[in-house]
Scaffold this motif. Sequence first.
Motif, PDB file in Angstrom:
ATOM      1  N   UNK A 108      36.298  27.165  44.041  1.00 34.30           N
ATOM      2  CA  UNK A 108      35.469  26.892  43.066  1.00 34.30           C
ATOM      3  C   UNK A 108      35.760  26.266  41.954  1.00 34.30           C
ATOM      4  N   UNK A 109      36.417  25.238  41.808  1.00 32.51           N
ATOM      5  CA  UNK A 109      36.721  24.395  40.948  1.00 32.51           C
ATOM      6  C   UNK A 109      35.789  23.583  40.747  1.00 32.51           C
ATOM      7  N   UNK A 113      38.263  30.031  26.555  1.00 32.51           N
ATOM      8  CA  UNK A 113      37.080  31.017  26.566  1.00 32.51           C
ATOM      9  C   UNK A 113      37.556  32.334  26.135  1.00 32.51           C
ATOM     10  N   UNK A 153      44.312  33.478  32.399  1.00 35.43           N
ATOM     11  CA  UNK A 153      43.125  34.621  31.481  1.00 35.43           C
ATOM     12  C   UNK A 153      43.905  35.724  31.186  1.00 35.43           C
ATOM     13  N   UNK A 180      38.350  32.690  44.198  1.00 36.58           N
ATOM     14  CA  UNK A 180      37.341  32.762  45.438  1.00 36.58           C
ATOM     15  C   UNK A 180      38.028  32.321  46.648  1.00 36.58           C
ATOM     16  N   UNK A 235      39.391  36.193  38.903  1.00 34.96           N
ATOM     17  CA  UNK A 235      38.873  36.179  40.473  1.00 34.96           C
ATOM     18  C   UNK A 235      39.389  34.964  40.959  1.00 34.96           C
ATOM     19  N   UNK A 271      44.138  29.469  37.309  1.00 32.68           N
ATOM     20  CA  UNK A 271      43.062  29.673  36.263  1.00 32.68           C
ATOM     21  C   UNK A 271      42.669  31.101  36.244  1.00 32.68           C
ATOM     22  N   UNK A 329      29.407  44.674  34.254  1.00 38.51           N
ATOM     23  CA  UNK A 329      29.165  43.109  34.412  1.00 38.51           C
ATOM     24  C   UNK A 329      30.297  42.526  34.232  1.00 38.51           C
ATOM     25  N   UNK A 330      30.367  41.119  34.791  1.00 40.19           N
ATOM     26  CA  UNK A 330      31.291  40.133  34.896  1.00 40.19           C
ATOM     27  C   UNK A 330      31.992  40.060  33.609  1.00 40.19           C
ATOM     28  N   UNK A 331      33.324  39.804  33.457  1.00 40.14           N
ATOM     29  CA  UNK A 331      33.927  39.389  32.387  1.00 40.14           C
ATOM     30  C   UNK A 331      35.296  38.708  32.529  1.00 40.14           C
ATOM     31  N   UNK A 332      35.959  38.113  31.626  1.00 41.39           N
ATOM     32  CA  UNK A 332      37.288  37.565  32.018  1.00 41.39           C
ATOM     33  C   UNK A 332      38.360  38.502  31.921  1.00 41.39           C
ATOM     34  N   UNK A 389      38.647  28.392  31.134  1.00 39.22           N
ATOM     35  CA  UNK A 389      38.713  29.636  30.886  1.00 39.22           C
ATOM     36  C   UNK A 389      39.638  29.968  29.667  1.00 39.22           C
ATOM     37  N   UNK A 408      36.847  29.930  48.510  1.00 38.64           N
ATOM     38  CA  UNK A 408      36.787  28.480  48.188  1.00 38.64           C
ATOM     39  C   UNK A 408      37.191  28.327  46.793  1.00 38.64           C
ATOM     40  N   UNK A 441      31.754  42.390  38.971  1.00 41.23           N
ATOM     41  CA  UNK A 441      30.557  41.989  38.362  1.00 41.23           C
ATOM     42  C   UNK A 441      29.535  41.074  38.839  1.00 41.23           C
ATOM     43  N   UNK A 442      29.785  40.445  39.948  1.00 44.64           N
ATOM     44  CA  UNK A 442      28.882  39.470  40.242  1.00 44.64           C
ATOM     45  C   UNK A 442      27.835  39.834  41.212  1.00 44.64           C
ATOM     46  N   UNK A 477      31.946  34.921  35.326  1.00 47.03           N
ATOM     47  CA  UNK A 477      33.325  35.546  35.240  1.00 47.03           C
ATOM     48  C   UNK A 477      34.077  35.269  34.022  1.00 47.03           C
ATOM     49  N   UNK A 478      33.706  33.885  33.333  1.00 46.58           N
ATOM     50  CA  UNK A 478      34.323  33.625  32.150  1.00 46.58           C
ATOM     51  C   UNK A 478      33.256  33.854  31.025  1.00 46.58           C
ATOM     52  N   UNK A 479      32.306  34.531  31.269  1.00 45.26           N
ATOM     53  CA  UNK A 479      31.427  34.926  30.314  1.00 45.26           C
ATOM     54  C   UNK A 479      31.129  33.502  29.397  1.00 45.26           C
TER      55      UNK A 479
END
Lengths: 291, 294
Positions: A90-91, A107, A157, A86, A84, A153, A77-80, A104, A88, A59-60, B202-204
Amino acid sequence: MTTRAPVLELFKLTKSYPSAKGAAVIVKDFTLNFAAGEFITLIGHSGCGKSTVLSMVAGLTEITGGGMILAGRETNEAGPDRGVVFQSPCLLPWMTAFENVMLGVNQVYFTASKEERRELAEYYLTVVGLGGAMHKFPGDLSQGMRQRVGIARAFALQPKMLLLDEPFGMLDALTKMELQEVLLELWRRNKLTTLMVTHDVDEAIFLSDRVVMMTDGPEAEVGDILEIPFERPRHRATVLADPRYMQCHNHLLTFLNERSHIRPSRIQTTPPAGTAQRSEIDIHGISELAG
Amino acid sequence: MKLFYHLKLDAILLPVIAILICIGGWALVAGHSKITKSVDDFGDTVTKTERFGLSKNLPSPAETWIASQPYIVEPFAKRGELDQGILRFAWLSLKLVAQGYAIALLFGTPIGFFLGLSKNFTRAFDPIIQILRPVSPLAWLPLGMVLFSGLKVMDAAGRTTFGTSDAAALFTIAICAMWPTVLNTAVGVRAVPQDYLNVAKVLKLSKAKTLFKILIPSALPYMFTGFRLSLGIAWLVIVAVEMLIGKPGVGGFLWQQYNANSYAHIILSILTIGIIGYILDRFMSLIEGRFRSA
């Protein structure tokens, strides 16, 4: 492999960008169904659009044509519900490993108690082998450890699907193998439907149920699909010793070297799968297609 | 020679040599007084002071030191409204700068965020910003006086505590000092890696959470560069503002002493302004460096 209803259906997924010379089509009519708990790997040459497919599923990236049904519901769309990992990791560098996972977890599990959320994050960080380093900042962790946090991470979720975008592409060979085992173990416990993008043939064979080969872009599509016959749980030594391993290996390499430019949708007969042999080339030496 | 470098003497010695050379050059250019005593026709002794030199009215280093002593030795003395110890003046100036600077950050940071987040906002406001940015504080101050004319806040005794000129001063400092904060914040927000934004997507994460957990921490090093440059400008502007409105402070003192022909105090003021500006910049750099490494 399974006959249950697919968790994810991709139907004629298309991505195009408007450009001066009309629309530039990156991916065209990408159709694929994911059975529950299936591990599918997308393989193809660099720049063929495999990451674009994953990005659309995450969804990105906006889908410009076709559709995607996740667990019976159309999504764009994106969502938990899709974790994902990545390339790298992406921390966020201003948060510790633990806080990165908690971001996360907070959330998704906002109804759980603070204690439960903390335990969840700690559990996954421990499972990936970061029990002792979870309160360190990403800057103090090695590349491999950072990617472990990225994996924790995504799993914390407890998503419906796991999306891995060349997750081990930046790691050295030994760390890569280690993390593949970590990933397989977590995947086995959680039975997550997974889509991984890679250009490492051996990684694809060792991890996947099915390997989807993509044709070269532009207008990339599914070129061929290879079922990986090894039963699970897999052990690297057993898999490597199996005579079918080389068959799979050769099948994938032959596709990448000789057939990736041929689009099955343009020709009527698909070439016979798994028959081509290229004995004149030492295939062991080029197991990873860089570039 | 080895010992010389080992003790890092060069780091101290070389600046000292450079300072001495500058003082020497100053002494060469500066004038000096010659007092001649003569007896006039009525038999009285007349002392006549004449000045000689390349720039005869420029006080020499020694004269400057002697004239400045009361202000330096008693840095917090208050002998009168415009006759106070140099650090007391500096403190008054710093207070005004702090207020104006706070206003600059308060407005500049959000504007920077809007510029960084919205392409259309940038397109709309960028020309205005580019036109307003190079305007000198000397030009803003009269406008501030007009803008806030008639403003008067009085205390119980009926004395004005905050009047038109105070408001105009703050306005001038704020509007001149704001731009580096605005522009650097905008750059910082635009430079937030797409990877971090993907995490938010992604985490909305909600808008507020994205702002506080991702955008602000990521843009903070850039923002602090802006804050540091803004403080430098605020300190630069304060002198001009004080000169124009005659407020007690380092700048006000400088202008008043020029009018009073006490030129040595001009040099004292300039050195004070420079040293305090340097300290402020170092201080902000330290904070900035801390955020950069984090």
